[in-house]
Design a protein around this motif. Sequence first.
Motif, PDB file in Angstrom:
ATOM      1  N   VAL A  88     -42.984  -1.411  19.433  1.00 22.39           N
ATOM      2  CA  VAL A  88     -41.654  -0.909  19.060  1.00 22.39           C
ATOM      3  C   VAL A  88     -41.184  -1.320  17.667  1.00 22.39           C
ATOM      4  N   LEU A  89     -41.819  -2.300  17.059  1.00 21.12           N
ATOM      5  CA  LEU A  89     -41.390  -2.765  15.746  1.00 21.12           C
ATOM      6  C   LEU A  89     -41.910  -1.865  14.636  1.00 21.12           C
ATOM      7  N   PRO A  90     -41.189  -1.812  13.534  1.00 21.80           N
ATOM      8  CA  PRO A  90     -41.726  -1.084  12.379  1.00 21.80           C
ATOM      9  C   PRO A  90     -42.909  -1.838  11.789  1.00 21.80           C
ATOM     10  N   ALA A  91     -43.628  -1.184  10.912  1.00 24.37           N
ATOM     11  CA  ALA A  91     -44.788  -1.815  10.279  1.00 24.37           C
ATOM     12  C   ALA A  91     -44.387  -3.144   9.657  1.00 24.37           C
ATOM     13  N   GLY A  92     -45.266  -4.125   9.800  1.00 23.62           N
ATOM     14  CA  GLY A  92     -45.020  -5.452   9.255  1.00 23.62           C
ATOM     15  C   GLY A  92     -45.821  -6.477  10.022  1.00 23.62           C
ATOM     16  N   VAL A  93     -45.679  -7.732   9.640  1.00 22.38           N
ATOM     17  CA  VAL A  93     -46.373  -8.830  10.298  1.00 22.38           C
ATOM     18  C   VAL A  93     -45.334  -9.734  10.941  1.00 22.38           C
ATOM     19  N   TYR A  94     -45.523 -10.004  12.224  1.00 21.53           N
ATOM     20  CA  TYR A  94     -44.552 -10.744  13.033  1.00 21.53           C
ATOM     21  C   TYR A  94     -45.250 -11.856  13.810  1.00 21.53           C
ATOM     22  N   VAL A  95     -44.433 -12.776  14.318  1.00 19.10           N
ATOM     23  CA  VAL A  95     -44.905 -13.829  15.201  1.00 19.10           C
ATOM     24  C   VAL A  95     -44.108 -13.744  16.494  1.00 19.10           C
ATOM     25  N   ALA A  96     -44.819 -13.797  17.639  1.00 24.00           N
ATOM     26  CA  ALA A  96     -44.181 -13.798  18.962  1.00 24.00           C
ATOM     27  C   ALA A  96     -44.548 -15.109  19.652  1.00 24.00           C
ATOM     28  N   MET A  97     -43.582 -16.001  19.763  1.00 25.58           N
ATOM     29  CA  MET A  97     -43.792 -17.296  20.419  1.00 25.58           C
ATOM     30  C   MET A  97     -42.487 -17.748  21.060  1.00 25.58           C
ATOM     31  N   HIS A  98     -42.602 -18.399  22.191  1.00 29.09           N
ATOM     32  CA  HIS A  98     -41.459 -19.004  22.884  1.00 29.09           C
ATOM     33  C   HIS A  98     -40.320 -18.011  23.137  1.00 29.09           C
ATOM     34  N   GLY A  99     -40.691 -16.770  23.449  1.00 24.29           N
ATOM     35  CA  GLY A  99     -39.696 -15.775  23.826  1.00 24.29           C
ATOM     36  C   GLY A  99     -38.964 -15.124  22.675  1.00 24.29           C
ATOM     37  N   ILE A 100     -39.389 -15.368  21.452  1.00 21.59           N
ATOM     38  CA  ILE A 100     -38.763 -14.712  20.301  1.00 21.59           C
ATOM     39  C   ILE A 100     -39.821 -13.998  19.474  1.00 21.59           C
ATOM     40  N   VAL A 101     -39.374 -13.018  18.707  1.00 18.19           N
ATOM     41  CA  VAL A 101     -40.250 -12.318  17.769  1.00 18.19           C
ATOM     42  C   VAL A 101     -39.515 -12.293  16.435  1.00 18.19           C
ATOM     43  N   LYS A 102     -40.188 -12.775  15.400  1.00 20.11           N
ATOM     44  CA  LYS A 102     -39.592 -12.783  14.061  1.00 20.11           C
ATOM     45  C   LYS A 102     -40.633 -12.370  13.038  1.00 20.11           C
ATOM     46  N   GLU A 103     -40.142 -11.848  11.928  1.00 21.32           N
ATOM     47  CA  GLU A 103     -41.032 -11.507  10.827  1.00 21.32           C
ATOM     48  C   GLU A 103     -41.684 -12.773  10.291  1.00 21.32           C
ATOM     49  N   ALA A 104     -42.878 -12.603   9.735  1.00 25.86           N
ATOM     50  CA  ALA A 104     -43.662 -13.742   9.257  1.00 25.86           C
ATOM     51  C   ALA A 104     -42.874 -14.630   8.304  1.00 25.86           C
ATOM     52  N   HIS A 105     -42.093 -14.024   7.421  1.00 29.56           N
ATOM     53  CA  HIS A 105     -41.394 -14.829   6.415  1.00 29.56           C
ATOM     54  C   HIS A 105     -40.109 -15.481   6.937  1.00 29.56           C
ATOM     55  N   THR A 106     -39.722 -15.195   8.188  1.00 28.64           N
ATOM     56  CA  THR A 106     -38.511 -15.821   8.726  1.00 28.64           C
ATOM     57  C   THR A 106     -38.785 -16.810   9.858  1.00 28.64           C
ATOM     58  N   ILE A 107     -39.981 -16.771  10.432  1.00 27.75           N
ATOM     59  CA  ILE A 107     -40.294 -17.667  11.554  1.00 27.75           C
ATOM     60  C   ILE A 107     -40.436 -19.101  11.034  1.00 27.75           C
ATOM     61  N   GLN A 108     -39.995 -20.036  11.838  1.00 28.92           N
ATOM     62  CA  GLN A 108     -40.135 -21.455  11.497  1.00 28.92           C
ATOM     63  C   GLN A 108     -40.604 -22.199  12.737  1.00 28.92           C
ATOM     64  N   ARG A 109     -40.994 -23.454  12.530  1.00 34.38           N
ATOM     65  CA  ARG A 109     -41.461 -24.257  13.650  1.00 34.38           C
ATOM     66  C   ARG A 109     -40.868 -25.661  13.572  1.00 34.38           C
ATOM     67  N   ASN A 110     -40.370 -26.129  14.696  1.00 31.05           N
ATOM     68  CA  ASN A 110     -39.866 -27.482  14.828  1.00 31.05           C
ATOM     69  C   ASN A 110     -41.077 -28.373  15.105  1.00 31.05           C
ATOM     70  N   LEU A 111     -41.440 -29.204  14.144  1.00 29.48           N
ATOM     71  CA  LEU A 111     -42.646 -30.029  14.310  1.00 29.48           C
ATOM     72  C   LEU A 111     -42.452 -31.188  15.273  1.00 29.48           C
ATOM     73  N   THR A 112     -41.211 -31.460  15.653  1.00 28.03           N
ATOM     74  CA  THR A 112     -40.962 -32.515  16.629  1.00 28.03           C
ATOM     75  C   THR A 112     -41.319 -32.056  18.043  1.00 28.03           C
ATOM     76  N   ASN A 113     -40.853 -30.847  18.420  1.00 26.45           N
ATOM     77  CA  ASN A 113     -41.142 -30.361  19.779  1.00 26.45           C
ATOM     78  C   ASN A 113     -42.158 -29.216  19.804  1.00 26.45           C
ATOM     79  N   GLY A 114     -42.594 -28.745  18.651  1.00 27.52           N
ATOM     80  CA  GLY A 114     -43.613 -27.703  18.580  1.00 27.52           C
ATOM     81  C   GLY A 114     -43.104 -26.285  18.730  1.00 27.52           C
ATOM     82  N   GLN A 115     -41.811 -26.127  19.016  1.00 28.39           N
ATOM     83  CA  GLN A 115     -41.294 -24.777  19.257  1.00 28.39           C
ATOM     84  C   GLN A 115     -41.078 -23.977  17.968  1.00 28.39           C
ATOM     85  N   PHE A 116     -41.337 -22.678  18.100  1.00 27.99           N
ATOM     86  CA  PHE A 116     -41.078 -21.742  17.014  1.00 27.99           C
ATOM     87  C   PHE A 116     -39.663 -21.222  17.178  1.00 27.99           C
ATOM     88  N   TYR A 117     -39.008 -20.969  16.042  1.00 24.53           N
ATOM     89  CA  TYR A 117     -37.633 -20.429  16.091  1.00 24.53           C
ATOM     90  C   TYR A 117     -37.375 -19.549  14.893  1.00 24.53           C
TER      91      TYR A 117
END
Length: 161
Positions: free
Chosen positions: A132-161
């Motif tokens: 369903v997303l338009p062309a681009g590169v995304y990350v799907a982790m921990h119940g969220i989907v974000k574009e590659a340049h907006t995804i981040q990761r909490n290195l303390t608990n390992g979760q992506f946000y």
Amino acid sequence: MKIVFLQTGGTIDKDYPRSTKGWAFEFGEPASRRILERLSPSFEFDVVTICQKDSLEIGIEDRQKMANFILSSEASHFVLTHGTDTLIDTAMYLSERIEGKQVVLCGAMRPERFRNSDAAINLGCAIGAVQVLPAGVYVAMHGIVKEAHTIQRNLTNGQFY
């Protein structure tokens, strides 16, 4: 629509060792294939192994191999399974090189073979997103989907946000 699942290794694909008295994991059959067999999807798909590495061992040559495969493929929808340690690095690399195709990267905090794995939910989220997303590169982790340049990761608990 056909979705191409690309295996690169990482925790999602780790399997129990075939040897005895060993604690190390091995890479085997793509986890995405096992999950898809349970899903019995109503879409066409292929599963292709690009590499089978811990994500800390994935380098520029591996990322370029992923990009080349995607760019040369007639398909336009890709789900790429990847280790979580360098998943964002690969997503950023691909986002700078791929246009006109939907690519969603996902992984797992625990191997798909484990009963309490998050592999199936992350892959399922990626499957829905890539359709369903338009062309681009995304990350799907921990119940969220974000574009590659907006995804981040909490290195303390390992979760992506």
